[in-house]
Design an enzyme around this catalytic site. Structure first.
Site, PDB file in Angstrom:
ATOM      1  N   GLU A 170       0.820  -1.194   0.000  1.00 21.49           N
ATOM      2  CA  GLU A 170       0.000   0.000   0.000  1.00 21.49           C
ATOM      3  C   GLU A 170       0.862   1.255   0.000  1.00 21.49           C
ATOM      4  O   GLU A 170       1.987   1.252   0.488  1.00 21.49           O
ATOM      5  CB  GLU A 170      -0.893   0.035   1.252  1.00 21.49           C
ATOM      6  CG  GLU A 170      -1.803  -1.159   1.386  1.00 21.49           C
ATOM      7  CD  GLU A 170      -2.420  -1.248   2.783  1.00 21.49           C
ATOM      8  OE1 GLU A 170      -2.285  -0.283   3.558  1.00 21.49           O
ATOM      9  OE2 GLU A 170      -3.020  -2.288   3.088  1.00 21.49           O
TER      10      GLU A 170
ATOM     11  N   CYS B 198       3.391   8.427   1.694  1.00 23.76           N
ATOM     12  CA  CYS B 198       3.789   7.350   2.599  1.00 23.76           C
ATOM     13  C   CYS B 198       3.956   6.076   1.770  1.00 23.76           C
ATOM     14  O   CYS B 198       3.017   5.647   1.098  1.00 23.76           O
ATOM     15  CB  CYS B 198       2.740   7.153   3.679  1.00 23.76           C
ATOM     16  SG  CYS B 198       3.127   5.833   4.865  1.00 23.76           S
TER      17      CYS B 198
ATOM     18  N   CYS C 285       5.551  -7.560   7.086  1.00 18.19           N
ATOM     19  CA  CYS C 285       6.592  -7.109   8.010  1.00 18.19           C
ATOM     20  C   CYS C 285       6.918  -8.232   8.979  1.00 18.19           C
ATOM     21  O   CYS C 285       6.026  -8.952   9.430  1.00 18.19           O
ATOM     22  CB  CYS C 285       6.128  -5.867   8.773  1.00 18.19           C
ATOM     23  SG  CYS C 285       7.393  -5.175   9.877  1.00 18.19           S
TER      24      CYS C 285
ATOM     25  N   CYS D 245       4.997  -6.511  15.657  1.00 17.29           N
ATOM     26  CA  CYS D 245       4.386  -5.644  16.666  1.00 17.29           C
ATOM     27  C   CYS D 245       2.887  -5.958  16.727  1.00 17.29           C
ATOM     28  O   CYS D 245       2.203  -5.900  15.697  1.00 17.29           O
ATOM     29  CB  CYS D 245       4.613  -4.180  16.305  1.00 17.29           C
ATOM     30  SG  CYS D 245       6.364  -3.717  16.217  1.00 17.29           S
TER      31      CYS D 245
ATOM     32  N   CYS E  18      -0.045  -3.727  15.146  1.00 18.21           N
ATOM     33  CA  CYS E  18       0.112  -3.300  13.759  1.00 18.21           C
ATOM     34  C   CYS E  18      -0.549  -4.294  12.808  1.00 18.21           C
ATOM     35  O   CYS E  18      -0.280  -5.498  12.861  1.00 18.21           O
ATOM     36  CB  CYS E  18       1.602  -3.167  13.435  1.00 18.21           C
ATOM     37  SG  CYS E  18       1.968  -2.835  11.704  1.00 18.21           S
TER      38      CYS E  18
ATOM     39  N   CYS F  30      -2.016   1.159   8.318  1.00 15.74           N
ATOM     40  CA  CYS F  30      -1.219   0.478   7.301  1.00 15.74           C
ATOM     41  C   CYS F  30      -1.415  -1.030   7.387  1.00 15.74           C
ATOM     42  O   CYS F  30      -1.299  -1.628   8.445  1.00 15.74           O
ATOM     43  CB  CYS F  30       0.258   0.820   7.493  1.00 15.74           C
ATOM     44  SG  CYS F  30       1.278   0.168   6.191  1.00 15.74           S
TER      45      CYS F  30
END
Length: 385
Positions: free
Chosen positions: A116, A135, A142, A146, A149, A377
């Protein structure tokens, strides 16, 4: 599995932080250095000045279809496209918010991976000029895990190439140049590597993208390094490596907790580099580059927003000799569907700000965008799977 230490700068990262092996995207014009571009057009049987013409079309005119390349021979344009400009990203979804001033785009990569980018235009205020921030994502997924997230919940798929990163920026630049956002034609003024992924875990490609963004026209976009922000959860060796690049980008450290006990849970890499180590690395980055570091702190209700944690955050930052190189950026949490995490109450957030300010710590609250369009995100990609 506990986090493992990263390799020394310049060496490969351990398996836990590297992306699964996948077929790389085809090499693109963006991925080539200036000399490599010249060699590429000569290999195709053309004179070397064609390289500068192609770069002019691609980066200055933002002309990405051969019909627009009117200064190049008509019978050579498709050859250049076929050999040097493979399709890297394909738009599959777009959402708009803030009366059209925010555009979130979902991209499909050559192997089906989804990433994205978000284009955000801010109008001119009484004391500030209009600006547009892009952004961008640096990884598909990822590996930092975390728990609050949306991207981290999906795990790491692979690193993006330099070309795939820069293409996100070029798309935003084209939209602006064509006046597709309110306010008429414009330019991208700021880039933040705060999309999907941990930028410093894809160091080589991210730095390749940064160099392309700051390279003067016609060979790059000619942006100011001071308008580029690279975020990290705290990969200390890579922060140190970044400090030695000689490119004064802004570093954003995603801290999110001032104490190791909580940060171990919120940012698992903290089990390898503790709060003091990452803050030290950030301070040394600021000291070397003379660029103030942004301390990113997501406000999560009843988790990290207690008044005593504001006090502790101030003490952590003020341990350094010249702690004024830090600026705290509080970020209201954008909850993801089904998550147990939610944003702090406004009154609690205000008290957190008051306590930091009372101790002389510069602090602002991020102007969040896109809360009505899967704004966090990773949300848009997650809903497309």
């Amino acid at each position: 599995m506990p986090a493992q230490p990263l390799a020394e700068p310049g060496k490969e990262l351990p398996l836990v932080f590297t992306a699964p092996k996948r077929r790389k995207p085809a090499a693109h014009w963006i991925d080539l250095g200036i000399d490599e571009r010249i060699a590429a057009v000569q290999r195709l049987g053309h004179q070397k000045f064609r390289a500068q013409q192609l770069s002019h079309q691609w980066f200055e005119r933002l002309a990405h279809t051969p019909d627009e390349w009117t200064d190049l021979p008509a019978n050579a344009r498709q050859q250049f496209v076929d050999e040097l400009f493979p399709t890297l990203v394909t738009e599959i979804n777009q959402q708009r918010a803030d009366r059209g001033a925010t555009i979130k785009t979902l991209w499909k990569l050559h192997d089906g991976s989804l990433v994205e980018s978000v284009l955000m235009r801010y109008g001119a205020g009484e004391h500030s000029a209009a600006r547009t921030t892009m952004c961008v994502s640096s990884q598909a997924g990822c590996g930092m895990a975390c728990p609050f997230c949306a991207t981290g919940q999906g795990g790491l798929q692979r690193n993006l190439s330099t070309g795939e990163i820069v293409m996100q920026v070029l798309d935003g630049a084209r939209k602006l140049s064509r006046g597709e956002l309110p306010g008429g034609p414009g330019r991208v003024s700021n880039i933040v590597f705060m999309g999907m992924g941990e930028p410093l875990a894809n160091y080589k490609a991210v730095m390749g993208a940064v160099r392309t963004l700051v390279e003067p026209a016609p060979n790059g976009l000619g942006m100011s390094a001071r308008g580029i922000t690279v975020s990290t959860v705290g990969l200390v060796p890579r922060i140190e490596q970044l400090a030695g690049e000689g490119i004064p980008v802004t570093l954003a450290l995603s801290l999110h907790a001032p104490d190791d006990e909580l940060r171990d849970e919120l940012v698992p890499i903290n089990t390898r580099w503790k709060v003091d180590e990452v803050v030290d690395a950030a301070w040394h980055y600021a000291e070397k580059t003379r660029r103030r570091v942004s301390i990113e702190y997501i406000m999560i209700k009843d988790i990290n927003d207690q008044p005593e944690r504001a006090d502790l955050l101030a003490r952590v930052l003020k341990k350094r000799g010249d702690w004024g190189w830090f600026h705290v950026n509080l970020i209201p949490l954008n909850p993801t569907p089904g998550s147990i995490w939610t944003a702090s109450d406004p009154a609690v957030e205000a008290e957190f700000v008051r306590r930091l300010q009372a101790r002389g710590v510069p602090v602002t609250i991020r102007d969040t965008r896109g809360s009505d369009i899967d704004g966090a995100c990773g949300q848009l990609a997650a809903t497309a799977v």
